[in-house]
Design a protein around this motif. Structure first.
Motif, PDB file in Angstrom:
ATOM      1  N   VAL A   1       0.847  -1.190   0.000  1.00  0.00           N
ATOM      2  CA  VAL A   1       0.000   0.000   0.000  1.00  0.00           C
ATOM      3  C   VAL A   1       0.885   1.243   0.000  1.00  0.00           C
ATOM      4  O   VAL A   1       1.836   1.337   0.773  1.00  0.00           O
ATOM      5  N   TYR A   2       0.566   2.174  -0.875  1.00  0.00           N
ATOM      6  CA  TYR A   2       1.235   3.480  -0.920  1.00  0.00           C
ATOM      7  C   TYR A   2       0.175   4.534  -0.579  1.00  0.00           C
ATOM      8  O   TYR A   2      -0.875   4.574  -1.206  1.00  0.00           O
ATOM      9  N   THR A   3       0.472   5.386   0.377  1.00  0.00           N
ATOM     10  CA  THR A   3      -0.562   6.329   0.842  1.00  0.00           C
ATOM     11  C   THR A   3      -0.037   7.759   0.903  1.00  0.00           C
ATOM     12  O   THR A   3       0.453   8.201   1.927  1.00  0.00           O
TER      13      THR A   3
ATOM     14  N   ASP B   1      -0.902  11.581   1.507  1.00  0.00           N
ATOM     15  CA  ASP B   1      -1.986  12.215   2.259  1.00  0.00           C
ATOM     16  C   ASP B   1      -1.618  13.683   2.468  1.00  0.00           C
ATOM     17  O   ASP B   1      -0.498  13.977   2.876  1.00  0.00           O
TER      18      ASP B   1
ATOM     19  N   ASP C   1      -5.126   5.805  -1.104  1.00  0.00           N
ATOM     20  CA  ASP C   1      -4.419   4.578  -0.738  1.00  0.00           C
ATOM     21  C   ASP C   1      -4.355   3.703  -1.989  1.00  0.00           C
ATOM     22  O   ASP C   1      -5.388   3.220  -2.451  1.00  0.00           O
TER      23      ASP C   1
ATOM     24  N   ILE D   1      -3.462   0.293  -3.495  1.00  0.00           N
ATOM     25  CA  ILE D   1      -3.349  -1.036  -2.899  1.00  0.00           C
ATOM     26  C   ILE D   1      -3.053  -2.065  -3.977  1.00  0.00           C
ATOM     27  O   ILE D   1      -3.804  -2.192  -4.953  1.00  0.00           O
TER      28      ILE D   1
ATOM     29  N   ILE E   1      -0.699   5.723   9.783  1.00  0.00           N
ATOM     30  CA  ILE E   1      -0.920   4.500   9.032  1.00  0.00           C
ATOM     31  C   ILE E   1      -0.758   3.277   9.930  1.00  0.00           C
ATOM     32  O   ILE E   1      -1.401   2.241   9.706  1.00  0.00           O
TER      33      ILE E   1
ATOM     34  N   TYR F   1      -3.991   2.687  11.504  1.00  0.00           N
ATOM     35  CA  TYR F   1      -4.921   2.184  10.484  1.00  0.00           C
ATOM     36  C   TYR F   1      -4.692   0.695  10.260  1.00  0.00           C
ATOM     37  O   TYR F   1      -5.636  -0.097  10.218  1.00  0.00           O
TER      38      TYR F   1
ATOM     39  N   CYS G   1     -14.196   2.375   6.011  1.00  0.00           N
ATOM     40  CA  CYS G   1     -13.403   1.607   5.063  1.00  0.00           C
ATOM     41  C   CYS G   1     -13.832   0.145   5.151  1.00  0.00           C
ATOM     42  O   CYS G   1     -14.562  -0.240   6.057  1.00  0.00           O
TER      43      CYS G   1
END
Lengths: 415, 81
Positions: free
Chosen positions: A83-85, A87, A107, A109, B55, B58, B78
């Motif tokens: 996952v690359y997020t 923000d 996000d 995924i 994160i 999360y 989510c």
């Protein structure tokens, strides 16, 4: 004649002295003359105003995990996922009392297990994205020690849509010894697929079941509601210690199962779709103690007790120890211990009885212990465009074999 | 059943021990003047979770069966637990 010469010298010295006195008087008049003048009333038009401030926070995180108990394939199979997020968060203070909040993020995924919904085993890992944003407004009432913040949020992914509301209020007493805060959240979610797909004209159409189980509708509902209430009491114990107590309450209703999770049963080759109750109550209780040790160390410790009516009971212990290395640097080692009991509805792959009404093989709801440890580095220069820079790495390991690496970078700018 | 018994005992005694710890801590309170708050006002003394750890919270909510409490993410919003 001699006497005439002496008198001439004396005359010249007296004249020279008078000249010096006259020069000094003129000089002092020029430098400090205004203090001799009568006072004047001047209207400068000066008005004290709070200069507006804008902060921009940018957070980049990378998460990768792997394990052997994917719920998509009934509790057995790869859990490889990345996952690359990115923000972005903006806070604008109009003055001392009014603030505007905005956030935007995605996000990205990449999940190998998601491939197995349709058994595309030979393809590259499925790519999905969750897009989210929120807007909010806050106001402080300094005279009474109150602060109120309201936010609205929306998030969307291929098979999930959520609308959310958040209300936060806090009160600090006059001596700033006690702070009480209450946060209320509500999320209204739709689990149908289609909003990001042009072929459905971006309309939600259906729940995504495993490929071989799409011959029937397994659920008669497609939405989920979640309500969270979190209360915090923060108390200053002395010049170096702060105590925090956090009781909470959560209620979830609707479709709480994940439509594409398989469950295998004893003496049966054909799986079913995961089935969980349509209501869940959660009660967490946290307590934390922050202490400033000596002149450089801070110890942030916390414990959380958790209970829910799915049968899960858990204990969490967390310690972070920021070390203020220099005037603008902090190193923060941290460690977290977690243990939970299994949900009443969990069984491993192929061990569910055909008579069960509710069943899952999701190892997130199994009995396990986990540990997380890592290190954070923080740089916060004074009087700079860049107000804060943090890099944080953590390693997460779960007893059933799941492990993960998490890397986060955080920037805060003063615009 | 054995697992349930040990946790049942923990649940029964947990409130008792919690009250003892809380009363000891709170009884040790002393008022702090504004000019004595140098340590309390340090940013690292903030009781909430650092933004950079967002994160991690999360992930913990998704990969574990529990959520909420002590600055962690709540339920909903989510496709997670």
């Amino acid at each position: 004649m001699r006497n005439a010469g002496v008198f001439a010298v004396l005359y010249r010295a007296r004249t020279y002295t008078y000249s010096l006195r006259l020069f000094g008087g003129i000089l002092s008049l020029l430098l400090w003359g205004d203090s001799w003048l009568p006072a004047q009333e001047i209207d400068s038009g000066y008005v004290k105003k709070q200069v507006s401030e804008t902060d921009l926070e940018v957070l980049f995180s990378y998460y990768t995990q792997d394990g052997e108990h994917s719920a998509v394939t009934g509790g057995e199979g790869t859990e490889h996922l990345q996952v690359y997020t990115p923000d972005f968060r903006l806070t604008h203070a109009f003055d001392e009392s009014h603030r505007f909040y905005a956030s935007l993020g995605v996000d990205v995924i990449s999940s190998a297990s998601t491939d197995n919904i349709d058994f595309h085993v030979s393809s590259a890992s499925s790519l999905d994205g969750r897009y989210h944003m929120s807007l909010g407004y806050g106001q402080k009432f300094p005279k009474v020690g109150l602060e109120v913040i309201g936010k609205g949020s929306v998030s969307i992914e291929s098979d999930y849509f959520s609308l959310g509301g958040d209300l936060f209020g806090s009160y600090t007493d006059g001596s700033q010894t006690n702070t009480f805060s209450l946060q209320l959240q509500g999320f209204f979610d739709d689990l149908r697929w289609g909003r990001l797909n042009p072929s459905t004209k971006h309309s939600p159409t259906k729940l995504i079941y495993p490929e071989e189980l799409r011959f029937r509708e397994w659920y008669n509902l497609h939405d989920r509601q979640s309500f969270n209430a979190s209360f915090t009491w923060s108390r200053v114990l002395n010049r170096r210690m702060i105590l925090n107590i956090n009781p909470g309450f959560s209620l979830q209703q609707g479709l709480l199962s994940t439509p594409f999770h398989r469950v295998y049963f004893e003496e049966s080759f054909l799986p079913k779709v995961e089935n969980l109750p349509e209501q869940r109550i959660k009660i967490p209780l946290g307590i934390g103690l922050n202490s400033f040790i000596g002149g450089e160390w801070i110890i942030r410790s916390s414990y959380r007790f958790y209970w829910d009516d799915f049968g899960i009971l858990s204990h969490t212990g967390n310690i972070e120890a920021p070390w203020k290395v220099g005037q603008s640097f902090t190193l923060t080692p941290f460690i977290r211990f977690y243990t939970q009991t299994a949900s009443d509805f969990f069984q491993p792959f192929g061990e569910h009885s055909p008579d069960e009404v509710f069943y899952t093989s999701d190892y997130d709801l199994s009995k396990f212990t986990s540990i997380k440890a890592g290190l954070g580095v923080r740089y916060y220069p004074f009087a700079s465009f860049l107000k804060d820079l943090s890099i944080r790495y953590s390693y997460y390991h779960r007893e059933d074999g799941l492990y993960a690496h998490i890397l986060s970078t955080y920037f805060k700018y003063d615009l | 059943m054995k697992q349930r018994t040990s946790y049942s005992l923990a649940v029964q005694f947990l409130p008792f021990f919690s009250l003892i710890v809380l009363s000891l801590l709170i009884s040790a309170c002393s008022s702090v003047k504004p000019y004595q708050r140098a340590y309390l006002n340090d940013s690292e003394m903030n009781g909430g979770t650092a933004t950079a750890a967002g994160i991690e919270n999360y992930v913990q909510t998704i990969r574990e069966g529990s959520s909420g409490g002590e600055g962690e993410k709540g339920s909903g919003g989510c496709g997670c637990n």
